[in-house]
Design a protein around this motif. Structure first.
Motif, mmCIF file in Angstrom:
data_model
loop_
_atom_site.group_PDB
_atom_site.id
_atom_site.type_symbol
_atom_site.label_atom_id
_atom_site.label_comp_id
_atom_site.label_asym_id
_atom_site.label_seq_id
_atom_site.Cartn_x
_atom_site.Cartn_y
_atom_site.Cartn_z
ATOM 1 N N PHE A 55 0.824 -1.208 0.000
ATOM 2 C CA PHE A 55 0.000 0.000 0.000
ATOM 3 C C PHE A 55 0.859 1.259 0.000
ATOM 4 C CE2 PHE A 55 -2.272 3.432 2.127
ATOM 5 C CZ PHE A 55 -3.450 3.462 1.398
ATOM 6 N N TYR A 56 0.606 2.139 -0.962
ATOM 7 C CA TYR A 56 1.232 3.457 -1.011
ATOM 8 C C TYR A 56 0.224 4.528 -0.610
ATOM 9 C CZ TYR A 56 5.713 2.331 -3.229
ATOM 10 O OH TYR A 56 6.980 1.876 -3.479
ATOM 11 N N THR A 57 -0.863 4.590 -1.334
ATOM 12 C CA THR A 57 -1.888 5.604 -1.123
ATOM 13 C C THR A 57 -3.133 5.180 -1.880
ATOM 14 O OG1 THR A 57 -2.519 7.885 -1.674
ATOM 15 C CG2 THR A 57 -0.787 6.905 -2.999
ATOM 16 N N LEU A 58 -4.275 5.562 -1.379
ATOM 17 C CA LEU A 58 -5.540 5.271 -2.048
ATOM 18 C C LEU A 58 -6.078 6.497 -2.765
ATOM 19 C CD1 LEU A 58 -8.098 3.605 -2.632
ATOM 20 C CD2 LEU A 58 -8.955 4.303 -0.381
ATOM 21 N N VAL A 59 -6.034 7.640 -2.105
ATOM 22 C CA VAL A 59 -6.665 8.848 -2.644
ATOM 23 C C VAL A 59 -5.930 9.366 -3.868
ATOM 24 C CG1 VAL A 59 -7.282 11.242 -2.130
ATOM 25 C CG2 VAL A 59 -7.624 9.458 -0.404
ATOM 26 N N VAL A 60 -4.596 9.406 -3.819
ATOM 27 C CA VAL A 60 -3.837 9.990 -4.924
ATOM 28 C C VAL A 60 -4.027 9.210 -6.223
ATOM 29 C CG1 VAL A 60 -1.521 10.576 -5.746
ATOM 30 C CG2 VAL A 60 -2.185 11.095 -3.391
ATOM 31 N N PRO A 61 -3.922 7.869 -6.249
ATOM 32 C CA PRO A 61 -4.217 7.168 -7.498
ATOM 33 C C PRO A 61 -5.639 7.399 -7.986
ATOM 34 C CG PRO A 61 -3.036 5.725 -6.000
ATOM 35 C CD PRO A 61 -3.401 6.951 -5.215
ATOM 36 N N ALA A 62 -6.592 7.535 -7.052
ATOM 37 C CA ALA A 62 -7.973 7.800 -7.461
ATOM 38 C C ALA A 62 -8.102 9.157 -8.132
ATOM 39 C CB ALA A 62 -8.900 7.721 -6.241
ATOM 40 N N VAL A 63 -7.280 10.121 -7.707
ATOM 41 C CA VAL A 63 -7.325 11.460 -8.303
ATOM 42 C C VAL A 63 -6.585 11.490 -9.634
ATOM 43 C CG1 VAL A 63 -6.575 13.856 -8.013
ATOM 44 C CG2 VAL A 63 -7.613 12.634 -6.096
ATOM 45 N N VAL A 64 -5.354 10.972 -9.661
ATOM 46 C CA VAL A 64 -4.524 11.100 -10.862
ATOM 47 C C VAL A 64 -4.882 10.071 -11.921
ATOM 48 C CG1 VAL A 64 -2.664 11.970 -9.414
ATOM 49 C CG2 VAL A 64 -2.629 9.582 -10.117
ATOM 50 N N GLY A 65 -5.483 8.951 -11.507
ATOM 51 C CA GLY A 65 -5.729 7.871 -12.454
ATOM 52 C C GLY A 65 -6.769 8.193 -13.509
ATOM 53 N N LEU A 66 -7.766 9.018 -13.168
ATOM 54 C CA LEU A 66 -8.838 9.308 -14.126
ATOM 55 C C LEU A 66 -8.318 9.995 -15.383
ATOM 56 C CD1 LEU A 66 -11.814 9.122 -14.763
ATOM 57 C CD2 LEU A 66 -12.178 11.271 -13.521
ATOM 58 N N PRO A 67 -7.616 11.128 -15.285
ATOM 59 C CA PRO A 67 -7.101 11.733 -16.519
ATOM 60 C C PRO A 67 -6.035 10.881 -17.203
ATOM 61 C CG PRO A 67 -6.311 12.932 -14.597
ATOM 62 C CD PRO A 67 -7.355 11.985 -14.117
ATOM 63 N N ALA A 213 -8.226 -2.014 13.095
ATOM 64 C CA ALA A 213 -8.733 -2.456 11.798
ATOM 65 C C ALA A 213 -7.660 -2.356 10.722
ATOM 66 C CB ALA A 213 -9.952 -1.618 11.410
ATOM 67 N N TRP A 214 -6.907 -1.256 10.735
ATOM 68 C CA TRP A 214 -5.852 -1.081 9.739
ATOM 69 C C TRP A 214 -4.753 -2.129 9.916
ATOM 70 C CZ3 TRP A 214 -4.360 0.749 5.291
ATOM 71 C CH2 TRP A 214 -3.005 0.921 5.012
ATOM 72 N N SER A 215 -4.334 -2.351 11.159
ATOM 73 C CA SER A 215 -3.288 -3.343 11.416
ATOM 74 C C SER A 215 -3.752 -4.732 10.996
ATOM 75 C CB SER A 215 -2.896 -3.331 12.893
ATOM 76 O OG SER A 215 -2.430 -2.060 13.279
ATOM 77 N N GLY A 216 -4.996 -5.063 11.313
ATOM 78 C CA GLY A 216 -5.517 -6.371 10.929
ATOM 79 C C GLY A 216 -5.593 -6.547 9.430
ATOM 80 N N TRP A 217 -5.988 -5.467 8.734
ATOM 81 C CA TRP A 217 -6.081 -5.544 7.267
ATOM 82 C C TRP A 217 -4.704 -5.739 6.645
ATOM 83 C CZ3 TRP A 217 -4.506 -2.247 3.168
ATOM 84 C CH2 TRP A 217 -5.069 -2.556 1.934
ATOM 85 N N GLN A 218 -3.676 -5.050 7.177
ATOM 86 C CA GLN A 218 -2.328 -5.163 6.642
ATOM 87 C C GLN A 218 -1.686 -6.504 6.989
ATOM 88 O OE1 GLN A 218 -1.865 -3.145 4.206
ATOM 89 N NE2 GLN A 218 -0.048 -2.075 4.891
ATOM 90 N N LEU A 219 -2.069 -7.069 8.142
ATOM 91 C CA LEU A 219 -1.426 -8.291 8.603
ATOM 92 C C LEU A 219 -2.244 -9.549 8.315
ATOM 93 C CD1 LEU A 219 -0.239 -7.006 12.108
ATOM 94 C CD2 LEU A 219 1.081 -7.116 10.001
ATOM 95 N N ARG A 220 -3.275 -9.416 7.513
ATOM 96 C CA ARG A 220 -4.196 -10.544 7.330
ATOM 97 C C ARG A 220 -3.518 -11.751 6.696
ATOM 98 N NH1 ARG A 220 -4.943 -7.123 3.136
ATOM 99 N NH2 ARG A 220 -5.312 -7.961 1.040
#
Length: 658
Positions: A55-67, A213-220
């Motif tokens: 995981f790097y980032t969720l929001v930035v790819p969502a913003v830059v990926g569209l154009p 929740a974040w730790s569990g998701w990363q360590l699943r």
């Protein structure tokens, strides 16, 4: 209306400056975010060349990926710059709304204007997290301040949501967790009501649940605990030196003062000291002081510790979010009549000056440091044009002038302080924009040649990129970003492209076939590589200036010849070595250009062929007949050109007999 005008003017200017940036400059960061965004809209997953990443980032790819997902990458890249210029300029909105609750509207507008003229807004022309994180972090700080004033369940929920969004934008925002805790504590102390902290129990419970929740998701999948940091896992596994960490914390504290013009830091210190000495009557001001002091302190500590091992210089771009808070502090100080009680003002001025003196600018200012610290670009340009100038002295003089102005400018002329700051920051922004555009242009020319999409235009099928260590590694990222036909990147032997680019290693057999570690042959109808290698096939296109060629080959992929030149930045031979695969009878032809008088030794398959001397400035053509090992046509011929110094080997060609 005035805020809208500010945002529009800023977005227009920043887009104009960004339009002069022809290609991504900061590698591999820009390419990672761009390719992740494109993958998100194409497949719904975060992948590069089909391989998943941490995981790097969720929001930035969502913003830059569209154009960037548009059919024309160039058009999408231009639209992205316009989008990012607008998003980053929108940071003026939360600054104004926050300032309006603290001071008259005109002063809030001034804080918004200062927020938009910093050199750091030049990141809106680059595919970096700063373009989105800047307004998001400011909005999160404002939400926290509002919750401190009225800790309702709704406002605390907004704070938690803001922290989640900020962290999803940039994992650095995990520091907002301790910022929230210390802000609540500081606000309670300033209000002289320690029990006020109890009202924030929903926030503390919510934080615990979110962290779990974040730790569990990363360590699943059963990974190590440091996986909670995603792609920044190394930051959690590093052993930090206390001495180096403390040193870089001081450096970054000084950089906060430098990047804001010193005066805002003095103003903030005076206001916070005043609130600590006597109970501040305004709940909004108490909340602002608590959030500002906590956020600046934690950001400086976090960034300083990280930079001490992973950057080695100023990581100023990680501190951009603190600037709007200091500009708010400056305008609040002015709105209150620019108070300067002797002891707090003198202490603030002395502390700020000491931070400036602690900055070793002659050590920190360099070309390599520019992508991470835009505020030092004017200093770098000064160093280039006047190498004899002492940058430490220059910064100390600027800081001295600023603190003297803070202490002694008459109150009726206090408006001149933000006016001068506006002018200085605007000039620095113009200088930054020119340098960023110039550096990006140089990178683009040296990695892509005259056309960015030259591979897609010349290849009719999928292509692979072979990195040989000869050309600038950035070219692999540039080629992958601009050309969708590049579907795989391979490293020749131990050479490796920096960054999280999927890149299996391949090695040549003596007959030239390139095979993976498991022995499987590489299958690609087209291959892009440096001109140091040639393939069994047809050259389909070249990238002038970049030293790259596109080859049409018949699978399996076969090397015909590889010319290795000595390089200081990558491992390899200390003299030119030419390898001819599937060697037959013929001769190797090349040109040697000596910059100094040198003794030359030519070897063929390890055996001495000839010794000679080249005079300084001499340019001579050579021909060395091949002596192919048996069985002829399947073995490797090696030609060593031992030069012992500055001698270029050029025009290397192997002509087969007959």
């Amino acid at each position: 209306m005035a805020v809208a005008v500010l945002v529009c003017c800023s977005a227009g200017f920043r887009f104009w400056a960004a339009s002069r940036v022809p290609a991504p400059w900061i590698a591999p960061d820009e390419f990672v975010y761009g390719l992740l965004g494109r993958s998100l809209y194409a497949s719904g997953h975060f992948r590069i060349l089909g391989e998943p990443l941490r995981f790097y980032t969720l929001v930035v790819p969502a913003v830059v990926g569209l154009p960037l997902s548009l059919g024309d990458v160039g058009v999408g890249y231009t639209l992205l710059k316009a989008l990012q210029a607008t998003v980053m300029s929108l940071s003026a909105v939360p600054v104004f709304l926050w300032g309006r609750s603290l001071m008259p509207v005109r002063w809030a507008l001034l804080a918004s204007a200062l927020t938009l003229v910093i050199p750091g807004l030049a990141y809106s022309g680059l595919i970096m997290t700063e373009a989105v994180f800047y307004p998001v972090a400011v909005a999160a700080a404002w939400a926290l301040a509002r919750a401190l004033v009225r800790p309702t369940l709704g406002r605390q929920s907004i704070v938690l949501l803001a922290i989640v969004v900020a962290t999803a934008t940039r994992l650095q925002a995990l520091v907002l967790v301790p910022v929230l805790v210390t802000s609540v504590l500081a606000d309670a102390l300033l209000d002289r009501r320690p029990r006020k902290m109890i009202s924030f129990w929903p926030s503390f419970v919510g934080l615990a649940l979110l962290i779990g929740a974040w730790s569990g998701w990363q360590l699943r999948h059963g990974g190590p605990a440091s996986d909670v940091l995603g792609a920044y896992r190394a930051a959690g596994e590093t052993n930090y030196s206390i001495h180096d960490a403390a040193l870089f914390i001081v450096y970054h504290a000084g950089d906060v003062a430098l990047m804001t013009g010193f005066i805002p830091v003095c103003a903030a210190a005076v206001l916070v000291a005043g609130a600590a000495r006597r109970r501040e009557s305004s709940a909004e001001a108490r909340a602002f002081f608590a959030v500002t002091a906590s956020l600046i302190a934690w950001f400086v500590v976090e960034v300083g510790v990280f930079a001490s091992r992973h950057v080695g210089r100023l990581a100023e771009r990680d501190l951009l979010a603190v600037e709007p808070l200091l500009f708010l502090a400056l305008t609040l100080w002015l709105a209150r009549g620019a108070p300067r009680p002797f002891l707090p003002a003198a202490s603030a001025a002395a502390g700020t000056l000491l931070l400036a003196v602690a900055l070793p600018m002659s050590k920190l200012v360099s070309l390599a440091a520019l992508p991470d610290a835009f505020s030092i670009i004017p200093l770098y340009r000064l160093q280039v044009h006047a190498p004899s100038v002492d940058l430490d002295l220059v910064v100390n003089l600027i800081a001295g002038f600023a603190v003297v102005a803070f202490l002694f400018v008459p109150r009726r002329l206090a408006w001149s302080l933000p006016a001068g700051l506006l002018i200085a920051l605007t000039a620095a922004s113009l200088s930054t924009g020119r340098v960023v555009a110039a550096q990006a242009t140089l990178v683009r020319q040296s990695t892509l040649g005259t056309s960015k999409e030259w591979i897609d235009r010349s290849a009719s099928e999928r292509a692979a990129y072979l990195y040989t260590g000869e050309n600038y590694w950035n070219a692999a990222w540039q080629s992958t970003f601009w050309n969708r036909r590049v579907e795989a990147v391979y490293d020749l032997l131990s050479y490796r492209v920096p960054g999280p680019l999927p890149q299996p290693s391949v090695g040549p057999l003596e007959d030239g076939r390139l095979v993976l570690a498991n022995g499987r042959e590489v299958d690609s109808p087209y291959v892009v590589a440096d001109d140091a290698v040639t393939f069994t096939g047809t050259r389909a296109a070249r990238a002038p200036g970049a030293g790259l060629s596109l080859w049409r080959v018949r699978p399996p992929l076969r090397l015909a010849m590889w010319t290795q030149r000595p390089r200081f930045d990558v491992p390899g031979p200390d003299h030119p070595v030419v390898r001819v695969f599937a060697c037959r009878f013929g001769a190797l032809h090349f040109t040697l250009h000596a910059f100094e008088t040198r003794d030359i030794t030519l070897r063929r398959n390890g055996t001495l062929y000839r010794k000679l001397r080249l005079d300084s400035g001499a340019i001579r053509d050579f021909s060395v007949p091949a002596r192919p090992p048996r069985p002829i046509g399947t073995r490797l011929c090696i030609f060593d050109v031992e030069t012992g110094g500055d001698v270029n080997i050029e025009n290397v060609i192997f002509r087969r007999a007959g």
